[in-house]
Design a protein around this motif. Sequence first.
Motif, PDB file in Angstrom:
ATOM      1  N   ALA A 298       0.831  -1.203   0.000  1.00 12.61           N
ATOM      2  CA  ALA A 298       0.000   0.000   0.000  1.00 12.61           C
ATOM      3  C   ALA A 298       0.867   1.254   0.000  1.00 12.61           C
ATOM      4  O   ALA A 298       1.891   1.324   0.679  1.00 12.61           O
ATOM      5  CB  ALA A 298      -0.921   0.008   1.210  1.00 12.61           C
ATOM      6  N   VAL A 299       0.447   2.237  -0.785  1.00 11.84           N
ATOM      7  CA  VAL A 299       1.134   3.531  -0.855  1.00 11.84           C
ATOM      8  C   VAL A 299       0.091   4.610  -0.584  1.00 11.84           C
ATOM      9  O   VAL A 299      -0.561   5.119  -1.510  1.00 11.84           O
ATOM     10  CB  VAL A 299       1.792   3.750  -2.229  1.00 11.84           C
ATOM     11  CG1 VAL A 299       2.514   5.097  -2.252  1.00 11.84           C
ATOM     12  CG2 VAL A 299       2.754   2.622  -2.557  1.00 11.84           C
ATOM     13  N   PRO A 300      -0.113   4.965   0.668  1.00  7.83           N
ATOM     14  CA  PRO A 300      -1.132   5.976   0.982  1.00  7.83           C
ATOM     15  C   PRO A 300      -0.716   7.369   0.536  1.00  7.83           C
ATOM     16  O   PRO A 300       0.477   7.670   0.406  1.00  7.83           O
ATOM     17  CB  PRO A 300      -1.252   5.881   2.499  1.00  7.83           C
ATOM     18  CG  PRO A 300       0.043   5.318   2.966  1.00  7.83           C
ATOM     19  CD  PRO A 300       0.520   4.408   1.873  1.00  7.83           C
ATOM     20  N   LEU A 301      -1.712   8.200   0.329  1.00 10.01           N
ATOM     21  CA  LEU A 301      -1.510   9.594  -0.028  1.00 10.01           C
ATOM     22  C   LEU A 301      -1.616  10.457   1.230  1.00 10.01           C
ATOM     23  O   LEU A 301      -1.709   9.948   2.344  1.00 10.01           O
ATOM     24  CB  LEU A 301      -2.552   9.996  -1.078  1.00 10.01           C
ATOM     25  CG  LEU A 301      -2.507   9.167  -2.366  1.00 10.01           C
ATOM     26  CD1 LEU A 301      -3.784   9.367  -3.171  1.00 10.01           C
ATOM     27  CD2 LEU A 301      -1.282   9.507  -3.204  1.00 10.01           C
ATOM     28  N   ASP A 302      -1.622  11.760   1.062  1.00  9.21           N
ATOM     29  CA  ASP A 302      -1.578  12.654   2.219  1.00  9.21           C
ATOM     30  C   ASP A 302      -2.770  12.480   3.164  1.00  9.21           C
ATOM     31  O   ASP A 302      -2.634  12.626   4.374  1.00  9.21           O
ATOM     32  CB  ASP A 302      -1.524  14.118   1.754  1.00  9.21           C
ATOM     33  CG  ASP A 302      -0.202  14.470   1.103  1.00  9.21           C
ATOM     34  OD1 ASP A 302       0.775  13.717   1.307  1.00  9.21           O
ATOM     35  OD2 ASP A 302      -0.146  15.485   0.383  1.00  9.21           O
ATOM     36  N   HIS A 303      -3.957  12.179   2.596  1.00  2.00           N
ATOM     37  CA  HIS A 303      -5.165  12.194   3.412  1.00  2.00           C
ATOM     38  C   HIS A 303      -5.829  10.827   3.577  1.00  2.00           C
ATOM     39  O   HIS A 303      -6.914  10.750   4.147  1.00  2.00           O
ATOM     40  CB  HIS A 303      -6.179  13.175   2.822  1.00  2.00           C
ATOM     41  CG  HIS A 303      -5.644  14.558   2.632  1.00  2.00           C
ATOM     42  ND1 HIS A 303      -5.265  15.362   3.686  1.00  2.00           N
ATOM     43  CD2 HIS A 303      -5.395  15.274   1.499  1.00  2.00           C
ATOM     44  CE1 HIS A 303      -4.819  16.520   3.220  1.00  2.00           C
ATOM     45  NE2 HIS A 303      -4.887  16.488   1.896  1.00  2.00           N
TER      46      HIS A 303
END
Length: 333
Positions: A298-303
Amino acid sequence: MTPFNYQHPTSIAEALNSVGPGARFIAGGTNLVDLMKENIERPERLIDLSGLGLDSVQSTADGGVLIGALVSNADLAWHPLIERDYPLLSEAILAGASPQLRNMASTGGNLLQRTRCYYFYDTGTPCNKREPGSGCPARTGLNRIHAILGASEACVATHPSDMCVALAALEAVVHVQSLRGTRCVAFKDFHRLPGDAPERDNQLDDDELITAIELPPARFAEHARYLKIRDRASYAFALISVAAALELRGDVIQQARLALGGVAHKPWRNEAAEALMQGQTVSPALFARVAKLVLEDAVPLDHNGFKVELAERAIIRALTEAALGAPHGGNTP
């Protein structure tokens, strides 16, 4: 909405012969009409499929089910064969949209619905799905609902369907027809990851029509669960959803299928995680290992970093409830 011409063919051949530049097929219209109102889609001709008859649910010779592309979501969810043998699919459909929309939405159309990314719907902003090469402001903008798996620099949108998550877990096959002939597409291959061409949601060619969706013989009727986590219980798309299906002998897993929604450009399966469960005894520790494996890339974003832990917890819960043979129909807001 821009003006358009309307055609109402009465056979598949007539419908396929109507295909051409600026033409779009329409069934229930629950997504396409919205896109037309927002000037995201501007078809010159609408080819109404409602007269083609593809609206039956039939048993197949090998014990599976063939679902016509024009079967409504409501009719499919409440069909006796589906309720009895594929309750995972029924549960997923009933978790989506509203009764009014399920009455109109078609099975084939559900596969083709487009993302609900804010930027895709806002024609005042760039969007690579609407206008290839224009950019993806969601990557650095408001991205709470966006992808954590399988995304690219060009697009971080997620697929919106509940039904498709269950179809992925059940290893459905999509039947497709054009003037060139017919073909079958495994469900895991039907939808695309965005890569550098996010404007293409699936593997259909412009002249192809979905005619049916086929389900293999049922193996997971006793131990399946669709869990949908959303901001509100009424008419909300999934932040995270999980379709979990187990075939058990005692408490030993013979086969496992697992698909996630709300995390990627397509319903997300991890076959390594499914294989990890085969032959293993049901346990919280096993399901925790599975959840970690599914989310390890998983590569989450800022939010949307919260989605990683939320997805892990949802996987563990869905697998646990599937193993218990929990009653169907409950979904968490």
